[in-house]
Design an enzyme around this catalytic site. Structure first.
Site, mmCIF file in Angstrom:
data_model
loop_
_atom_site.group_PDB
_atom_site.id
_atom_site.type_symbol
_atom_site.label_atom_id
_atom_site.label_comp_id
_atom_site.label_asym_id
_atom_site.label_seq_id
_atom_site.Cartn_x
_atom_site.Cartn_y
_atom_site.Cartn_z
ATOM 1 N N GLY A 84 0.818 -1.215 0.000
ATOM 2 C CA GLY A 84 0.000 0.000 0.000
ATOM 3 C C GLY A 84 0.848 1.259 0.000
ATOM 4 N N GLY A 86 2.577 3.716 1.454
ATOM 5 C CA GLY A 86 3.152 3.958 2.781
ATOM 6 C C GLY A 86 3.683 5.366 2.924
ATOM 7 N N LYS A 107 4.041 12.206 -3.000
ATOM 8 C CA LYS A 107 4.892 11.095 -2.560
ATOM 9 C C LYS A 107 5.924 11.662 -1.594
ATOM 10 C CE LYS A 107 7.725 7.482 -4.758
ATOM 11 N NZ LYS A 107 8.125 6.972 -6.090
ATOM 12 N N ASP A 119 8.894 5.862 7.526
ATOM 13 C CA ASP A 119 8.620 7.209 8.038
ATOM 14 C C ASP A 119 7.710 8.020 7.121
ATOM 15 O OD1 ASP A 119 10.271 7.714 5.904
ATOM 16 O OD2 ASP A 119 11.852 8.705 7.051
ATOM 17 N N GLY A 120 7.326 7.431 5.995
ATOM 18 C CA GLY A 120 6.423 8.140 5.080
ATOM 19 C C GLY A 120 7.089 9.257 4.299
ATOM 20 N N ARG A 177 -2.272 -0.925 -9.775
ATOM 21 C CA ARG A 177 -1.168 -1.828 -10.107
ATOM 22 C C ARG A 177 -1.656 -3.271 -10.135
ATOM 23 N NH1 ARG A 177 2.904 1.258 -7.115
ATOM 24 N NH2 ARG A 177 1.898 3.237 -6.648
ATOM 25 N N ASP A 246 3.817 -4.834 -7.509
ATOM 26 C CA ASP A 246 3.242 -3.580 -7.006
ATOM 27 C C ASP A 246 3.777 -2.376 -7.777
ATOM 28 O OD1 ASP A 246 5.521 -4.660 -5.419
ATOM 29 O OD2 ASP A 246 5.566 -2.636 -4.618
ATOM 30 N N ASN A 247 4.789 -2.584 -8.604
ATOM 31 C CA ASN A 247 5.312 -1.491 -9.422
ATOM 32 C C ASN A 247 4.957 -1.688 -10.892
ATOM 33 O OD1 ASN A 247 6.428 -0.369 -7.129
ATOM 34 N ND2 ASN A 247 8.432 -1.303 -7.444
ATOM 35 N N ASP A 256 6.966 4.137 -10.493
ATOM 36 C CA ASP A 256 7.838 3.853 -9.351
ATOM 37 C C ASP A 256 9.303 3.753 -9.764
ATOM 38 O OD1 ASP A 256 5.707 4.050 -7.735
ATOM 39 O OD2 ASP A 256 5.886 2.090 -6.806
HETATM 40 P P1 AMP Z 1 8.768 1.276 -3.390
HETATM 41 O O1 AMP Z 1 10.081 0.623 -3.219
HETATM 42 O O2 AMP Z 1 8.842 2.777 -3.359
HETATM 43 O O3 AMP Z 1 7.996 0.786 -4.568
HETATM 44 O O4 AMP Z 1 7.945 0.899 -2.076
HETATM 45 C C1 AMP Z 1 7.605 -0.393 -1.672
HETATM 46 C C2 AMP Z 1 6.661 -0.309 -0.510
HETATM 47 O O5 AMP Z 1 7.301 0.280 0.619
HETATM 48 C C3 AMP Z 1 5.428 0.519 -0.748
HETATM 49 O O6 AMP Z 1 4.355 -0.039 -0.051
HETATM 50 C C4 AMP Z 1 5.801 1.855 -0.191
HETATM 51 O O7 AMP Z 1 4.690 2.642 0.158
HETATM 52 C C5 AMP Z 1 6.592 1.450 1.032
HETATM 53 N N1 AMP Z 1 7.565 2.496 1.418
HETATM 54 C C6 AMP Z 1 8.684 2.835 0.769
HETATM 55 N N2 AMP Z 1 9.331 3.825 1.411
HETATM 56 C C7 AMP Z 1 8.597 4.121 2.500
HETATM 57 C C8 AMP Z 1 8.731 5.056 3.565
HETATM 58 N N3 AMP Z 1 9.760 5.885 3.637
HETATM 59 N N4 AMP Z 1 7.773 5.069 4.500
HETATM 60 C C9 AMP Z 1 6.727 4.235 4.431
HETATM 61 N N5 AMP Z 1 6.547 3.335 3.480
HETATM 62 C C10 AMP Z 1 7.464 3.268 2.507
HETATM 63 MG MG MG Z 2 6.373 0.910 -5.423
#
Ligand code: AMP
Ligand code: MG
Length: 497
Positions: A84, A86, A107, A119-120, A177, A246-247, A256
């Site tokens: 999801g 995040g 983002k 940490d979002g 996705r 998911d990507n 992504d």
């Molecule tokens: P990504 O590698 O950006 O495709 O992210 C993979 C998953 O990790 C997704 O569910 C993102 O929302 C979550 N995610 C990546 N970075 C963070 C972050 N800094 N804080 C919270 N969730 C994250």
């Molecule tokens: Mg992603």
């Protein structure tokens, strides 16, 4: 002003959760994409401070109703039932000037119900990388999410070291996705699954609605788009780096941008991402991985399809097998363009295969090779018209790119024999457009991130200008187009999460 709509909110709640962004200390605008904003119907540009407030999430633009989207996903082959958004929030959808519904998403805007341990937030580096690479992709016509804004937060995010933070605003045909379907499917929530599939058909593949089995037609349409997309990537040497389900966008856009990079010296097994230890997402594996992801998509749709049991599995499998033909057809077309041959030429495939061997063995930079080949084609055209005679500086330049000039010279002789018949300017134009001069090279991206971290954004803007005019041949463009020297080469890229 953007006019937000919220169709996604009509889908059942497990697929999304309302969530507010977390304000940041001192938002300041790094970049705003005026042309894209105009496409989205923004008539007048608010001042930079307002844009910084909006696109950091400090004060939402009017009409925004932020929500985090749920999705699952296979990460490096392992299924994770809940990922999801995040660190991302969908502000809403905007119907653009051409009538297309597009998502606007922040983002790096803070924690959400899907943040798990994260940490979002987003560091500045990955925000700038995504801005540059996605806008380059758009400039060369590869389906992609777009960059609307980048805002510095004035805060630090802690990764290996503290880094400046930023919020990126992304525009996508949608953020749905393969993992979104997996999220509904793993919960055995057939009504959510059906609502999602119907939403996707209405939004992205309306023609599927009239098919005998709309969900089978949906699978077929998504397969065709993914196949075309990956063929486009490969024609530019693009390595996505994290092709998890998911990507993998249902709309067939590149999405992504993490540790993605363009390969320089041609190497079919090339990997940049520091986390891809098993080389799962190596350059040459990308079509097979896309096909694998689509098989996971197919599995989620089975319960919705008309047939049952073995029959439906057989139907879906047939479509997934069809990926290969779709991919090859698109690749043939792209290869012919890259080589300056007629698209129906049966010489394109063997010539490209042989050139790839030359590029690999001769340690040739892929982009520079095709750029030089384009120039050489022009030179041959001029020669045919006898405006030029014996000297062939472009051929020399091309041969200077390889450590094995004899092999390349032999290849060129073959290629010329296929080429001769066709010196139409139209074909040369297609060749130029298939072979950008400037790509966002890794060492350049690193360089502009390094400067930006020190507060100097001028190199970022210069590189952005160059990669969004990728066929420009000015001196500045040529400077930024130059391959990395031995010392400048970037061997590893990081996700930056
Ligand atoms: P990504 O590698 O950006 O495709 O992210 C993979 C998953 O990790 C997704 O569910 C993102 O929302 C979550 N995610 C990546 N970075 C963070 C972050 N800094 N804080 C919270 N969730 C994250
Ligand atoms: Mg992603």
């Amino acid at each position: 002003m953007l006019t937000f709509e919220h169709q996604f909110a009509t889908l059942p709640e497990p697929l999304w959760a309302a969530c507010q962004p977390t304000p940041v200390v001192h938002p300041s605008l790094i970049a705003f994409n005026d042309a894209l904003a105009a496409q989205l119907g923004m008539q007048t540009r608010p001042d930079d401070d307002t844009l910084a407030q909006w696109f950091s999430g400090n004060q939402l633009p009017p009409g925004a109703e932020p929500k985090a989207l749920g999705y699952a996903g296979h990460q490096f082959g392992n299924f994770v039932p809940q990922l999801g958004d995040g660190r991302a929030l969908l502000l809403g959808e905007v119907v653009d000037q051409s009538g297309l519904r597009r998502d606007v998403q922040l983002k790096g805007s803070g924690r959400t119900p899907f943040s798990r341990g994260g940490d979002g937030r987003s560091p500045l580096g990955p925000v700038l990388r995504e801005y540059l690479v996605s806008e380059f992709m758009a400039a060369v016509g590869v389906p992609t999410t777009r960059a609307l804004a980048a805002v510095a937060t004035g805060e630090r995010v802690n990764r290996q070291l503290p880094e400046p933070g930023a919020v990126f605003t992304r525009v996508a045909s949608s953020h749905i996705r393969v993992g979104t379907f997996q999220f509904a499917a793993v919960r055995r929530d057939e009504s959510a699954l059906k609502a999602l599939a119907d939403h996707v058909i209405a939004r992205h593949y309306p023609e599927a609605a009239n098919a005998e089995d709309p969900y089978l037609a949906l699978l077929e349409a998504v397969t065709a788009r993914q196949a075309a997309l990956v063929a486009r990537w490969m024609s530019l040497g693009f390595i996505h780096g994290v092709m998890n389900t998911d990507n993998c966008s249902i709309a067939g856009e590149t999405i992504d941008y993490g540790p993605c990079a363009f390969m320089e010296q041609f190497d079919p097994q090339k990997v940049f991402s520091s986390i891809d230890q098993g080389k799962r997402y190596a350059f040459d594996n990308q079509p097979a991985i896309a096909q694998w992801n689509l098989a996971r998509f197919a599995e989620t749709l089975l319960p919705l399809m008309r047939e049952e049991g073995d029959a439906v599995v057989e139907q879906a499998t047939e479509i997934i097998r069809g990926f290969t033909a779709c991919f090859s057809a698109e690749q043939r077309r792209l290869h012919a363009n890259k080589l300056g041959l007629a698209s129906e030429s049966d010489r394109a495939a063997p010539l490209m295969e042989a050139l790839e061997i030359q590029m690999h063995q001769g340690r040739m930079d892929m982009t520079a090779t095709f750029d030089a080949l384009t120039h050489y084609t022009k030179e041959l055209g001029a020669k045919a018209l006898e405006t030029d005679t014996s000297e062939q500086p472009q051929k020399e330049a091309l041969l200077a790119l390889t450590t094995q000039p004899d092999g390349l010279a032999a290849w060129l002789a073959d290629w010329e024999s296929a080429q001769q018949a066709s010196q139409q300017s139209e074909r040369l134009e297609a060749m130029r457009r298939a072979n950008p001069v400037v790509i966002p090279r890794n060492h350049r991206i690193q360089e502009v991130i390094g400067a930006a971290v020190e507060g100097d954004f001028a190199p970022f803007h210069a590189l952005l200008a160059a990669v969004t005019q990728p066929f420009d041949e000015s001196e500045e463009a040529r400077r930024l187009a130059a391959p990395a020297t031995e010392n400048e080469q970037v061997l590893r890229t990081f996700c930056g999460t």
